[in-house]
Design a protein around this motif. Structure first.
Motif, short mmCIF file in Angstrom:
data_model
loop_
_atom_site.label_atom_id
_atom_site.label_comp_id
_atom_site.label_asym_id
_atom_site.label_seq_id
_atom_site.Cartn_x
_atom_site.Cartn_y
_atom_site.Cartn_z
N GLN A 207 0.83 -1.21 0.00
CA GLN A 207 0.00 0.00 0.00
C GLN A 207 0.86 1.26 0.00
O GLN A 207 0.56 2.23 -0.69
CB GLN A 207 -0.93 -0.01 1.21
N VAL A 208 1.93 1.25 0.78
CA VAL A 208 2.85 2.39 0.79
C VAL A 208 3.45 2.58 -0.60
O VAL A 208 3.53 3.70 -1.12
CB VAL A 208 3.96 2.19 1.83
N GLU A 211 1.01 4.14 -3.01
CA GLU A 211 0.81 5.55 -2.69
C GLU A 211 1.97 6.40 -3.21
O GLU A 211 1.77 7.46 -3.81
CB GLU A 211 0.68 5.72 -1.17
N GLU A 214 1.99 6.57 -7.06
CA GLU A 214 0.94 7.46 -7.56
C GLU A 214 1.32 8.93 -7.38
O GLU A 214 1.10 9.75 -8.27
CB GLU A 214 -0.37 7.18 -6.83
N GLN A 215 1.93 9.25 -6.26
CA GLN A 215 2.27 10.65 -5.98
C GLN A 215 3.47 11.14 -6.79
O GLN A 215 3.54 12.33 -7.12
CB GLN A 215 2.54 10.84 -4.49
N GLN A 341 -0.31 5.35 6.29
CA GLN A 341 -0.21 6.79 6.06
C GLN A 341 1.03 7.38 6.70
O GLN A 341 1.69 8.25 6.14
CB GLN A 341 -1.46 7.50 6.58
N ALA A 344 4.04 6.25 4.47
CA ALA A 344 4.02 6.92 3.17
C ALA A 344 4.36 8.40 3.31
O ALA A 344 5.12 8.96 2.50
CB ALA A 344 2.64 6.75 2.53
N SER A 345 3.82 9.05 4.33
CA SER A 345 4.11 10.48 4.54
C SER A 345 5.58 10.70 4.85
O SER A 345 6.19 11.67 4.38
CB SER A 345 3.25 11.02 5.69
#
Length: 354
Positions: A207-208, A211, A214-215, A341, A344-345
């Motif tokens: 999932q990370v 993310e 995509e970014q 989150q 990923a952040s």
């Protein structure tokens, strides 16, 4: 056990110096700069290193190490005694045991060296083999700083800002051929580690990865050891099933240790658990976003402000449990406490700063 005198190395400059640090990958990588520091302090010194057979390629990447002695764990008493006899025959005048276990204490004693030094973290009776221990090397000191205390005792105080590992040109060229067509940034995903309690779920890593891809519109490089190919394959499958257009290569089990070092040096960030590749990436000056569940990022993480180290906040954090002490709904709750989150952040913070 007495502490090493401040002027010891001035009074006893080594002619032949042996480091005993057979394992594990991350610890060896953190200790390797000592060979470089010793050569800087005494250019004519001959440096030997005792290393686990499976990690020989790591110490071969240090041009400051002259002699390598393989330790074959599990090979039996005769193999161990053969190693001890070989070490004794090599006439080392100074020996530093960085492992501090019974077997490395026996190796240290077997050398017959006049100067046998250890760390305050020694256990299993290994300290009986030492003449002295280095001060400020207890478990309260982070591992990387603990090893560097030895260099400070030599008068080498400044930490290196370039890798103490040199990858052969042929391996560098091969790795470059793997990556040259991929859009940047290059995002490494390394979901494996040796302890179950350090293994943040592969689903979370996937999932990370999605993310971040995509970014950034960058490429994902999935990494893992030869015995982690199922894990890296699952990670790649999870990502590809959601976003089949993502630029991604699965290099699980496909790179040697020199090639892994080269790969890591080319990444913009490595997202990983607390693991050997985490320390190898840090040594290659690549920023890491690392998840810490049962270990402490201060004690076990890499030095430097370029990294993002994320730890659970649960009471059992940093307990260094190889088996989760919690049961029922709380079993491995740390895996859920650290969120996708958060990770990923943290990785995006690194990617945004470069």
């Amino acid at each position: 056990m007495r502490l090493l005198a401040d002027d010891f190395w001035e009074q006893h400059p080594p002619r032949r110096l042996l480091f005993i640090k057979p394992s594990a990958l991350g610890d060896v990588v953190q200790a390797l700069p000592l060979a470089r520091a010793a050569k800087e302090r005494w250019p004519d010194v001959t440096i030997g290193w005792v290393i686990a057979a499976g990690l020989r390629r790591v110490v071969q990447l240090s041009p400051w190490i002259d002699e390598i002695y393989e330790f074959h764990r599990g090979a039996g008493l005769w193999s161990f005694l053969k190693l001890c006899r070989e070490l004794r025959s090599r006439d080392f005048d100074s020996v530093i045991d960085l492992q501090g276990l019974l077997r490395t204490g026996v190796m240290t004693l077997s050398t017959g060296s006049a100067n046998r030094i250890g760390l305050q973290t020694s256990r299993e009776g290994s300290s009986w083999a030492y003449h002295a221990m280095v001060d400020q090397t207890s478990r309260q000191i982070p591992a990387h700083a603990r090893y560097w205390k030895m260099a400070e005792a030599w008068g080498v105080s400044t930490r290196y800002t370039t890798p103490s590992i040199v990858v052969p040109q042929s391996d560098q060229q091969l790795v470059e051929s793997w990556l040259e067509s991929l859009p940047r940034p290059l995002i490494g995903i390394q979901p494996g580690t040796r302890w179950v309690t350090k293994s943040w779920p592969v689903e979370s890593f996937a999932q990370v990865a999605m993310e971040l891809a995509e970014q950034t519109q960058g490429s994902l490089i999935i990494l893992g050891a030869p015995d982690e190919t199922q894990l890296t394959g699952k990670c790649s499958e999870l990502i590809g099933s959601v976003n089949p257009q993502v630029k991604m290569i699965d290099l699980g089990g496909k790179s040697s240790l020199p090639q892994l070092a080269s790969l890591l040096s080319r990444l913009n960030v490595l997202v990983c658990n607390d693991s050997g590749p985490m320390h190898l990436a840090a040594e290659m000056q690549t920023p890491v976003t690392a998840v810490f569940t049962c270990t402490d990022p201060v004690q076990s993480g890499p030095p430097g402000s370029i990294h993002q180290l994320i730890s659970t906040k649960l009471p059992c954090r940093a307990g260094y449990h190889k088996h989760c002490p919690m049961t029922g709904d709380n079993h491995l709750a740390c895996f859920r406490d650290v969120t996708v989150q958060q990770v990923a952040s943290a990785a995006m913070k690194i990617l945004s700063s470069h």
